[in-house]
Design a protein around this motif. Structure first.
Motif, PDB file in Angstrom:
ATOM      1  N   GLY A  70       0.816  -1.215   0.000  1.00 53.66           N
ATOM      2  CA  GLY A  70       0.000   0.000   0.000  1.00 53.66           C
ATOM      3  C   GLY A  70       0.843   1.256   0.000  1.00 53.66           C
ATOM      4  O   GLY A  70       0.548   2.222  -0.714  1.00 53.66           O
ATOM      5  N   VAL A  71       1.918   1.251   0.797  1.00 57.46           N
ATOM      6  CA  VAL A  71       2.796   2.428   0.865  1.00 57.46           C
ATOM      7  C   VAL A  71       3.490   2.655  -0.476  1.00 57.46           C
ATOM      8  O   VAL A  71       3.632   3.801  -0.933  1.00 57.46           O
ATOM      9  N   LEU A  72       3.888   1.566  -1.117  1.00 56.72           N
ATOM     10  CA  LEU A  72       4.562   1.698  -2.422  1.00 56.72           C
ATOM     11  C   LEU A  72       3.622   2.306  -3.461  1.00 56.72           C
ATOM     12  O   LEU A  72       4.012   3.208  -4.231  1.00 56.72           O
ATOM     13  N   LEU A  73       2.368   1.841  -3.454  1.00 60.41           N
ATOM     14  CA  LEU A  73       1.383   2.414  -4.380  1.00 60.41           C
ATOM     15  C   LEU A  73       1.149   3.890  -4.066  1.00 60.41           C
ATOM     16  O   LEU A  73       1.026   4.724  -4.972  1.00 60.41           O
ATOM     17  N   LEU A  74       1.114   4.214  -2.777  1.00 61.33           N
ATOM     18  CA  LEU A  74       0.905   5.607  -2.366  1.00 61.33           C
ATOM     19  C   LEU A  74       2.070   6.489  -2.807  1.00 61.33           C
ATOM     20  O   LEU A  74       1.870   7.614  -3.302  1.00 61.33           O
ATOM     21  N   VAL A  75       3.297   5.989  -2.644  1.00 62.03           N
ATOM     22  CA  VAL A  75       4.484   6.765  -3.042  1.00 62.03           C
ATOM     23  C   VAL A  75       4.481   7.019  -4.548  1.00 62.03           C
ATOM     24  O   VAL A  75       4.705   8.150  -5.008  1.00 62.03           O
ATOM     25  N   LEU A  76       4.182   5.973  -5.317  1.00 63.66           N
ATOM     26  CA  LEU A  76       4.170   6.154  -6.766  1.00 63.66           C
ATOM     27  C   LEU A  76       3.031   7.083  -7.194  1.00 63.66           C
ATOM     28  O   LEU A  76       3.186   7.903  -8.103  1.00 63.66           O
ATOM     29  N   TYR A  77       1.892   6.968  -6.512  1.00 62.85           N
ATOM     30  CA  TYR A  77       0.773   7.840  -6.859  1.00 62.85           C
ATOM     31  C   TYR A  77       1.104   9.296  -6.527  1.00 62.85           C
ATOM     32  O   TYR A  77       0.798  10.201  -7.311  1.00 62.85           O
ATOM     33  N   LEU A  78       1.736   9.529  -5.368  1.00 62.49           N
ATOM     34  CA  LEU A  78       2.092  10.908  -5.013  1.00 62.49           C
ATOM     35  C   LEU A  78       3.112  11.473  -5.996  1.00 62.49           C
ATOM     36  O   LEU A  78       3.045  12.642  -6.383  1.00 62.49           O
ATOM     37  N   GLY A  79       4.088  10.649  -6.388  1.00 64.07           N
ATOM     38  CA  GLY A  79       5.033  11.085  -7.399  1.00 64.07           C
ATOM     39  C   GLY A  79       4.358  11.376  -8.719  1.00 64.07           C
ATOM     40  O   GLY A  79       4.779  12.263  -9.470  1.00 64.07           O
ATOM     41  N   TRP A  80       3.283  10.659  -8.985  1.00 62.31           N
ATOM     42  CA  TRP A  80       2.563  10.836 -10.238  1.00 62.31           C
ATOM     43  C   TRP A  80       1.774  12.135 -10.228  1.00 62.31           C
ATOM     44  O   TRP A  80       1.787  12.886 -11.201  1.00 62.31           O
ATOM     45  N   ILE A  81       1.083  12.440  -9.100  1.00 63.44           N
ATOM     46  CA  ILE A  81       0.294  13.669  -9.092  1.00 63.44           C
ATOM     47  C   ILE A  81       1.169  14.898  -8.878  1.00 63.44           C
ATOM     48  O   ILE A  81       0.790  16.003  -9.230  1.00 63.44           O
ATOM     49  N   LEU A  82       2.363  14.720  -8.273  1.00 66.75           N
ATOM     50  CA  LEU A  82       3.273  15.846  -8.103  1.00 66.75           C
ATOM     51  C   LEU A  82       4.173  16.033  -9.320  1.00 66.75           C
ATOM     52  O   LEU A  82       5.093  16.853  -9.286  1.00 66.75           O
ATOM     53  N   LYS A  83       3.937  15.228 -10.337  1.00 70.91           N
ATOM     54  CA  LYS A  83       4.681  15.302 -11.608  1.00 70.91           C
ATOM     55  C   LYS A  83       6.179  15.097 -11.396  1.00 70.91           C
ATOM     56  O   LYS A  83       7.010  15.810 -11.944  1.00 70.91           O
ATOM     57  N   GLU A  84       6.520  14.126 -10.539  1.00 68.88           N
ATOM     58  CA  GLU A  84       7.914  13.705 -10.338  1.00 68.88           C
ATOM     59  C   GLU A  84       8.010  12.210 -10.598  1.00 68.88           C
ATOM     60  O   GLU A  84       8.319  11.427  -9.694  1.00 68.88           O
ATOM     61  N   PRO A  85       7.734  11.770 -11.821  1.00 66.69           N
ATOM     62  CA  PRO A  85       7.657  10.321 -12.056  1.00 66.69           C
ATOM     63  C   PRO A  85       9.008   9.619 -11.972  1.00 66.69           C
ATOM     64  O   PRO A  85       9.074   8.475 -11.519  1.00 66.69           O
ATOM     65  N   VAL A  86      10.068  10.311 -12.373  1.00 70.70           N
ATOM     66  CA  VAL A  86      11.383   9.654 -12.357  1.00 70.70           C
ATOM     67  C   VAL A  86      11.866   9.455 -10.922  1.00 70.70           C
ATOM     68  O   VAL A  86      12.355   8.381 -10.551  1.00 70.70           O
ATOM     69  N   LEU A  87      11.694  10.485 -10.115  1.00 68.85           N
ATOM     70  CA  LEU A  87      12.108  10.372  -8.711  1.00 68.85           C
ATOM     71  C   LEU A  87      11.304   9.291  -7.985  1.00 68.85           C
ATOM     72  O   LEU A  87      11.861   8.470  -7.254  1.00 68.85           O
ATOM     73  N   SER A  88       9.991   9.273  -8.227  1.00 71.48           N
ATOM     74  CA  SER A  88       9.187   8.248  -7.551  1.00 71.48           C
ATOM     75  C   SER A  88       9.492   6.860  -8.096  1.00 71.48           C
ATOM     76  O   SER A  88       9.382   5.869  -7.370  1.00 71.48           O
ATOM     77  N   SER A  89       9.895   6.767  -9.378  1.00 69.72           N
ATOM     78  CA  SER A  89      10.321   5.461  -9.903  1.00 69.72           C
ATOM     79  C   SER A  89      11.567   4.973  -9.183  1.00 69.72           C
ATOM     80  O   SER A  89      11.670   3.796  -8.817  1.00 69.72           O
ATOM     81  N   ASN A  90      12.520   5.892  -8.976  1.00 69.24           N
ATOM     82  CA  ASN A  90      13.737   5.510  -8.262  1.00 69.24           C
ATOM     83  C   ASN A  90      13.428   5.079  -6.836  1.00 69.24           C
ATOM     84  O   ASN A  90      13.953   4.077  -6.345  1.00 69.24           O
ATOM     85  N   VAL A  91      12.562   5.854  -6.171  1.00 69.64           N
ATOM     86  CA  VAL A  91      12.188   5.499  -4.802  1.00 69.64           C
ATOM     87  C   VAL A  91      11.482   4.134  -4.787  1.00 69.64           C
ATOM     88  O   VAL A  91      11.733   3.295  -3.916  1.00 69.64           O
ATOM     89  N   GLY A  92      10.609   3.906  -5.774  1.00 66.27           N
ATOM     90  CA  GLY A  92       9.906   2.626  -5.852  1.00 66.27           C
ATOM     91  C   GLY A  92      10.845   1.459  -6.087  1.00 66.27           C
ATOM     92  O   GLY A  92      10.701   0.404  -5.465  1.00 66.27           O
ATOM     93  N   LEU A  93      11.829   1.657  -6.977  1.00 66.34           N
ATOM     94  CA  LEU A  93      12.793   0.582  -7.234  1.00 66.34           C
ATOM     95  C   LEU A  93      13.602   0.265  -5.978  1.00 66.34           C
ATOM     96  O   LEU A  93      13.826  -0.904  -5.638  1.00 66.34           O
ATOM     97  N   PHE A  94      14.028   1.304  -5.277  1.00 70.49           N
ATOM     98  CA  PHE A  94      14.776   1.088  -4.035  1.00 70.49           C
ATOM     99  C   PHE A  94      13.910   0.379  -2.999  1.00 70.49           C
ATOM    100  O   PHE A  94      14.371  -0.521  -2.302  1.00 70.49           O
ATOM    101  N   ALA A  95      12.646   0.804  -2.917  1.00 69.98           N
ATOM    102  CA  ALA A  95      11.755   0.207  -1.917  1.00 69.98           C
ATOM    103  C   ALA A  95      11.512  -1.267  -2.205  1.00 69.98           C
ATOM    104  O   ALA A  95      11.504  -2.097  -1.281  1.00 69.98           O
ATOM    105  N   VAL A  96      11.330  -1.604  -3.478  1.00 69.82           N
ATOM    106  CA  VAL A  96      11.111  -3.006  -3.831  1.00 69.82           C
ATOM    107  C   VAL A  96      12.359  -3.827  -3.511  1.00 69.82           C
ATOM    108  O   VAL A  96      12.272  -4.934  -2.954  1.00 69.82           O
ATOM    109  N   GLY A  97      13.530  -3.287  -3.818  1.00 67.29           N
ATOM    110  CA  GLY A  97      14.769  -4.013  -3.521  1.00 67.29           C
ATOM    111  C   GLY A  97      14.981  -4.220  -2.040  1.00 67.29           C
ATOM    112  O   GLY A  97      15.288  -5.333  -1.590  1.00 67.29           O
ATOM    113  N   VAL A  98      14.792  -3.158  -1.279  1.00 66.18           N
ATOM    114  CA  VAL A  98      14.986  -3.272   0.173  1.00 66.18           C
ATOM    115  C   VAL A  98      13.967  -4.221   0.779  1.00 66.18           C
ATOM    116  O   VAL A  98      14.289  -5.058   1.633  1.00 66.18           O
ATOM    117  N   SER A  99      12.714  -4.140   0.307  1.00 67.12           N
ATOM    118  CA  SER A  99      11.674  -5.007   0.860  1.00 67.12           C
ATOM    119  C   SER A  99      11.936  -6.471   0.516  1.00 67.12           C
ATOM    120  O   SER A  99      11.669  -7.361   1.335  1.00 67.12           O
TER     121      SER A  99
END
Lengths: 107, 156
Positions: A45-74
């Motif tokens: 849920g948090v990962l979806l929320l982070v990507l969605y916030l990056g999407w509405i804040l128009k920072e898709p690349v940064l949220s993609s990086n955060v998402g990739l890191f989060a998936v790896g760490v998890s």
């Protein structure tokens, strides 16, 4: 309010609901594997929320990086926690039963 | 497209509740894998195709599968789930909170998914510095080595 807008509002609400369900499961269970599964539900849920916030804040690349890191760490965290829990189960330090069933057995 | 997104969000909530509340731990882990796949479909719909690919391959394909295989090796007794006393109230609160949050933060939503290339992600990683990537690689390496060490430890 357009139809597309309502779709993405629903996505954000669903992510918050999933986080809440995971936290509820984390608080209600005493079995470490169930707690780990609840934690992973909450992570999704948090990962979806982070990507969605990056999407509405128009920072898709940064949220993609955060998402990739989060998936790896998890993934690493899940593998490590499962190994530790399995080792503790095998050595007899933990029980597979839930807390309520252990209380029933003690009675 | 919209019907698919609505269905995916409904499946997301359904799989998460089943993963938390199912009697069997193996089925809980299986629903966790389905939750990861549904989540990846939502990532793809939002335009995060690379994150969706990594989610499917690394998270669902490796980690959750490892969890399912590990649980299946346990001698799991039949367990029962007792419904929480204040669970429905908490769930209703979460729904209200999520709706309010979505109402206040969702007003600037763009209706089209962003187009993200692998090159732009790699470029930002280089701009931010390599320390994060090195740290993540070391973390995964340590997790792998410790998992193998713990799993092949002393037997009782």
């Amino acid at each position: 309010m357009s139809a597309n807008f309502s779709v993405y509002v629903v996505i954000m609400a669903a992510s918050v609901i999933v986080v809440g369900i995971g936290v509820l499961g984390l608080l209600l269970h005493r079995n470490p594997i169930r707690m780990l599964i609840s934690l992973e539900v909450s992570f999704n849920g948090v990962l979806l929320l982070v990507l969605y916030l990056g999407w509405i804040l128009k920072e898709p690349v940064l949220s993609s990086n955060v998402g990739l890191f989060a998936v790896g760490v998890s993934s690493g965290e899940l593998a490590l926690m499962v190994s530790i829990i399995m080792a503790l189960f095998r050595k007899g330090y933990l029980e597979v039963l839930d807390q309520e069933e252990m209380e029933v057995e003690e009675k | 497209m919209e019907v698919g997104l609505f269905a995916a969000t409904l499946l997301l909530v359904l799989f998460s509740s089943l993963a938390v509340s199912h009697k069997s731990m193996i089925y809980s882990a299986l629903f966790l894998a389905l939750l990861g796949l549904t989540n990846a479909s939502l990532f793809f719909a939002l335009g995060f195709a690379i994150v969706a690919f990594v989610q499917v391959v690394v998270y669902v394909g490796a980690s959750v599968l490892f969890l399912i295989v590990s649980i299946s090796m346990l001698r799991e007794p039949a367990s029962r789930f007792v419904a929480p006393r204040y669970g429905l109230l908490g769930l209703a609160g979460v729904v209200v909170f999520g709706s309010l949050l979505a109402y206040f933060f969702g007003t600037s939503a763009n209706v089209y998914p962003h187009l993200i290339s692998y090159g732009s992600i790699a470029l930002q990683l280089v701009e931010l510095g390599h320390y994060g990537v090195v740290l993540l690689f070391l973390l995964l390496l340590v997790a792998l080595v410790s998992s193998i060490t713990v799993a092949t430890g002393d037997k009782k």
